[in-house]
Design an enzyme around this catalytic site. Structure first.
Site, PDB file in Angstrom:
ATOM      1  CG  ASP A 150      -1.601   1.535   1.072  1.00 23.58           C
ATOM      2  OD1 ASP A 150      -2.760   1.959   0.036  1.00 23.58           O
ATOM      3  OD2 ASP A 150      -1.842   1.604   2.666  1.00 23.58           O
ATOM      4  CG  ASP A 347      -1.196   1.877   6.791  1.00 25.40           C
ATOM      5  OD1 ASP A 347      -2.082   1.708   5.701  1.00 25.40           O
ATOM      6  OD2 ASP A 347      -1.736   2.604   7.227  1.00 25.40           O
ATOM      7  CG  ASP A 351      -4.369  -1.492   2.601  1.00 25.90           C
ATOM      8  OD1 ASP A 351      -4.308  -1.351   1.948  1.00 25.90           O
ATOM      9  OD2 ASP A 351      -3.336  -0.786   3.928  1.00 25.90           O
TER      10      ASP A 351
END
Length: 471
Positions: A150, A347, A351
């Protein structure tokens, strides 16, 4: 959805529950409730991904499944041979051989080989800020060849900050004027400018005649001077020529930064830029992961221009931008279908499905609870170096397991013929069951001792820092 900065919404746009409204007020209609909400869909995707994961092959179990029946057959055959063709007393001779073979071939060492190494490896990971939820993940991490990450909050800080200020005169003076003006605004970019001034302990001045000009910027009077801050349209509206500052603003935009023009008393004063800054150690971590043989791909809900700018700076191989949570999970699944062993680092709530779908999910410790719960490994520090530490530890642990299995298997391979009495015709002696028991115990001690060598494992980053290399 992954954007670090506010996204403009207009009538008819879709909102996601939990979104923060930073400016003005909204009247909205709930079109999806209960199981139809985005959060419920994410939870279901996480469950589906977790249930579809293939269990890791148990190497020790595979060996034992062949080894144990083979030993039983060898023990019976050896006993029958000595019973029929051995010296008197045949029954005593047969029982000594049968007992010695079964004792010395006891697969205690094989049974200890994997769990002992995993236990020490998991403990060593905790010492280095890598919390592994199960030994399966520790073993699977060794086979990873692709890492998808990410952007917001993982590669970047996750919050807008003032990154650049260029001007004709004193930068602190201009920052004071702009921060004072923006202190009256509720925009996220304004918060970044005000925070930068406070970090420098710059006291803010009073503002008079403040005005927020929709889609353009802000204006007001600070210390008796008329201050403007906004985009190029605002400068054109006020009849101010940006001149050379246009090229600099475009260069900053190519780096994924939001550039704003500043004017004081009708003349250009400079430009400032706000962005979600890249973490200090992100580039070093990406390069370290590449040295470990991993291909790095970015999955982000942020816009493509910003994502590609970050990817260029960090040397990331491929970018997937403007993604929804289900898109991230789909991309991970597609990579797996093409034969890749995929790790995912993230995080946020968005995700979670991809973290659960990946072969090994790495959750940043400062992330959301659902991300941590969906992942296999939790990193106590917000750094991709933790992923590299986990991969290195995984590979060291698997090497240790293979050493244990090889040692235990070779030991049994050599010990069984002796226990079966192949040396009796030469030496005239049989292996005592007592000696066989001691030898079997020694093999277990050897496996445990080798597993404990993992306690001396040190990640390469720490080793390099200790030698004066990268920190």
């Amino acid at each position: 959805t992954g954007e670090p900065l506010a996204v403009k919404k207009a009538e008819g746009d879709t909102l996601t529950a939990g979104t923060l409204n930073k400016n003005g007020s909204l009247v909205f209609e709930a079109e999806k409730v209960g199981a139809d909400t985005r959060l419920s869909q994410i939870i279901q995707m996480v469950k589906n991904a977790q249930s579809s994961r293939v269990p890791i092959a148990r190497l020790a179990d595979t060996i034992s499944a062949i080894f144990v029946p083979s030993v039983m057959i060898i023990a019976v055959v050896a006993a029958l041979v000595w019973y029929n063709w051995g010296p008197d007393p045949k029954i005593a001779h047969m029982l000594v051989v049968l007992t010695s073979v079964l004792i010395i071939a006891c697969p205690c060492a094989l049974g200890l080989a994997t769990p002992m190494s995993v236990m020490v490896g998991v403990g060593k990971g905790a010492e280095n800020g890598v919390l592994v939820r199960n030994g399966k993940a520790l073993q699977q991490a060794t086979d990873l060849d692709t890492l998808v990450v990410d952007k917001t909050g993982t590669l970047t800080e996750g919050a807008p900050k003032l990154t650049d200020i260029e001007c004709h005169g004193d930068a602190d003076t201009l920052l004071k004027q702009l921060a004072s003006l923006e202190s009256r605004s509720e925009h996220p970019l304004a918060e970044a400018i005000v925070s930068a001034a406070r970090e420098k302990q710059i006291s803010l001045a009073d503002v008079h005649g403040f005005e927020a000009i929709t889609a353009h910027g802000v204006r007001g009077e600070v210390d008796g001077k008329k201050v403007l801050l906004g985009n190029r349209k605002l400068m054109q509206r006020e009849g101010i020529d940006p001149g050379k500052w246009t090229a600099k603003a475009e260069a900053l935009a190519e780096q994924g930064r939001t550039a704003m023009y500043a004017a004081v008393d009708g003349a250009m004063a400079g430009i400032i830029a706000v962005a979600d800054p890249i973490r200090e150690d992100a580039q070093a971590a990406v390069q370290r992961l590449k040295k470990l043989g991993l291909r790095i791909e970015m999955l982000t809900g942020d816009n493509r221009a910003t994502a590609e700018a970050v990817a260029r700076q960090l040397g990331i191989d491929q970018v997937h931008a403007d993604l929804q949570p289900e898109d991230k999970e789909r991309i991970v699944a597609d990579l797996q279908k093409n034969g890749a062993k995929v790790g995912m680092a993230g995080d946020g709530i968005n995700d979670a499905p991809a973290l659960a779908r990946a072969d090994v999910g790495f959750a940043i410790g400062a992330g959301t609870d659902v991300a941590i719960e969906s992942a296999d490994v939790t990193l106590m520090r917000s750094s991709l170096h933790g992923v590299a530490d986990a991969v290195e530890l995984s590979r060291a642990t698997l090497r240790n397991i293979k050493q244990n299995l090889f040692g235990a298997f070779i030991y049994n391979t050599l010990g069984i013929p002796i226990a079966a009495g192949v040396l009796y015709p030469i030496t005239g002696m049989l292996l005592s069951p007592v000696i066989a028991g001691a030898a079997m115990a020694f093999s277990s001690v050897t496996v445990v001792s080798n597993a404990n060598r993992l306690r001396f494992f040190t990640p390469s980053q720490i080793t390099a820092a200790a030698n004066g290399g990268e920190k």
